[in-house]
Enzyme design. Structure first.
Site, PDB file in Angstrom:
ATOM      1  N   ALA A 135      18.088 -24.267   0.173  1.00  0.00           N
ATOM      2  CA  ALA A 135      17.554 -24.542   1.507  1.00  0.00           C
ATOM      3  C   ALA A 135      17.154 -23.248   2.220  1.00  0.00           C
ATOM      4  CB  ALA A 135      18.583 -25.320   2.334  1.00  0.00           C
TER       5      ALA A 135
ATOM      6  N   GLY B  43      25.015 -23.669  -3.959  1.00  0.00           N
ATOM      7  CA  GLY B  43      23.679 -23.788  -4.548  1.00  0.00           C
ATOM      8  C   GLY B  43      22.695 -24.472  -3.617  1.00  0.00           C
ATOM      9  N   CYS B  44      23.147 -25.506  -2.940  1.00  0.00           N
ATOM     10  CA  CYS B  44      22.266 -26.245  -2.026  1.00  0.00           C
ATOM     11  C   CYS B  44      21.911 -25.404  -0.811  1.00  0.00           C
ATOM     12  CB  CYS B  44      22.924 -27.561  -1.617  1.00  0.00           C
ATOM     13  SG  CYS B  44      23.173 -28.654  -3.041  1.00  0.00           S
ATOM     14  N   THR B  45      22.856 -24.594  -0.352  1.00  0.00           N
ATOM     15  CA  THR B  45      22.577 -23.692   0.765  1.00  0.00           C
ATOM     16  C   THR B  45      21.588 -22.613   0.337  1.00  0.00           C
ATOM     17  OG1 THR B  45      24.746 -24.125   1.742  1.00  0.00           O
ATOM     18  CG2 THR B  45      23.620 -22.102   2.434  1.00  0.00           C
TER      19      THR B  45
ATOM     20  N   LYS C  11      24.338 -31.815  -2.411  1.00  0.00           N
ATOM     21  CA  LYS C  11      25.285 -31.947  -1.296  1.00  0.00           C
ATOM     22  C   LYS C  11      25.094 -30.839  -0.268  1.00  0.00           C
ATOM     23  CE  LYS C  11      30.053 -33.172  -0.497  1.00  0.00           C
ATOM     24  NZ  LYS C  11      29.650 -34.136   0.507  1.00  0.00           N
TER      25      LYS C  11
END
Length: 173
Positions: free
Chosen positions: A71, A66-68, A61
């Protein structure tokens, strides 16, 4: 000692549990073809990357911690990844507008594909059922596929270190 056991049991009972196995794709398999829209509504297909090395990374998401971190690891090492010949594409089930905001907020130099119909995550075997606190739901299992110039998978990374993901791709971790 009893306090430690209680804490461990509490952690085990409240942690997410995978019910469905992760992807069955492995090194040497032909990468499943895909066509989707990126953050700008541009159609992107796997066949456009023939002759290029591709990092195809799946994440749950936009705008989550974690996704940030993942990325931003790719962003911070983008020049080195590009020097090694990699093109980077992220995939989540978020829509184009969400991806545009995520890219702008974090100055990401690569495209994100909007897999709102869940076709790509399903074909790559990363749309999985999980259970947390007795509630079952589906979400994307964080997974990265390194695809070679001929469209075959060279490597599958399933144990993602979000803060050092670029290093995992480059073989430094």
């Amino acid at each position: 000692m009893k306090a430690i056991i209680k804490i461990v049991l509490l952690l085990l009972l409240t942690s997410p549990l995978l019910i469905q196995a992760q992807t069955k794709l492995k090194a040497g398999d032909k990468a499943p073809d895909f066509t989707s829209k990126d953050q700008n509504g541009k159609t992107v297909s796997l066949r456009q990357f023939k002759g290029k090395k591709l990092v195809l990374y799946f994440y749950p998401k936009d705008n989550t911690s974690g996704c940030t971190a993942q990325a931003c690891s790719l962003r911070d090492n983008f020049k080195e990844l590009k020097k090694e010949g990699y093109t980077i594409l992220g995939v989540s089930v978020d829509d184009e507008a969400s991806h545009r905001g995520f890219i702008e907020k974090n100055a990401l130099p690569f495209s994100l594909l909007a897999d709102v119909d869940k076709t790509i995550v399903t074909n790559y075997g990363v749309w999985t059922e999980k259970e947390r606190n007795g509630v079952k739901s589906f979400s994307t299992t964080r997974t990265t596929f390194l695809i070679n110039k001929d469209g075959y998978i060279n490597r599958v990374i399933t144990e993602i270190d979000t803060k050092n993901h670029a290093g995992q791709i480059l073989g430094k971790n």
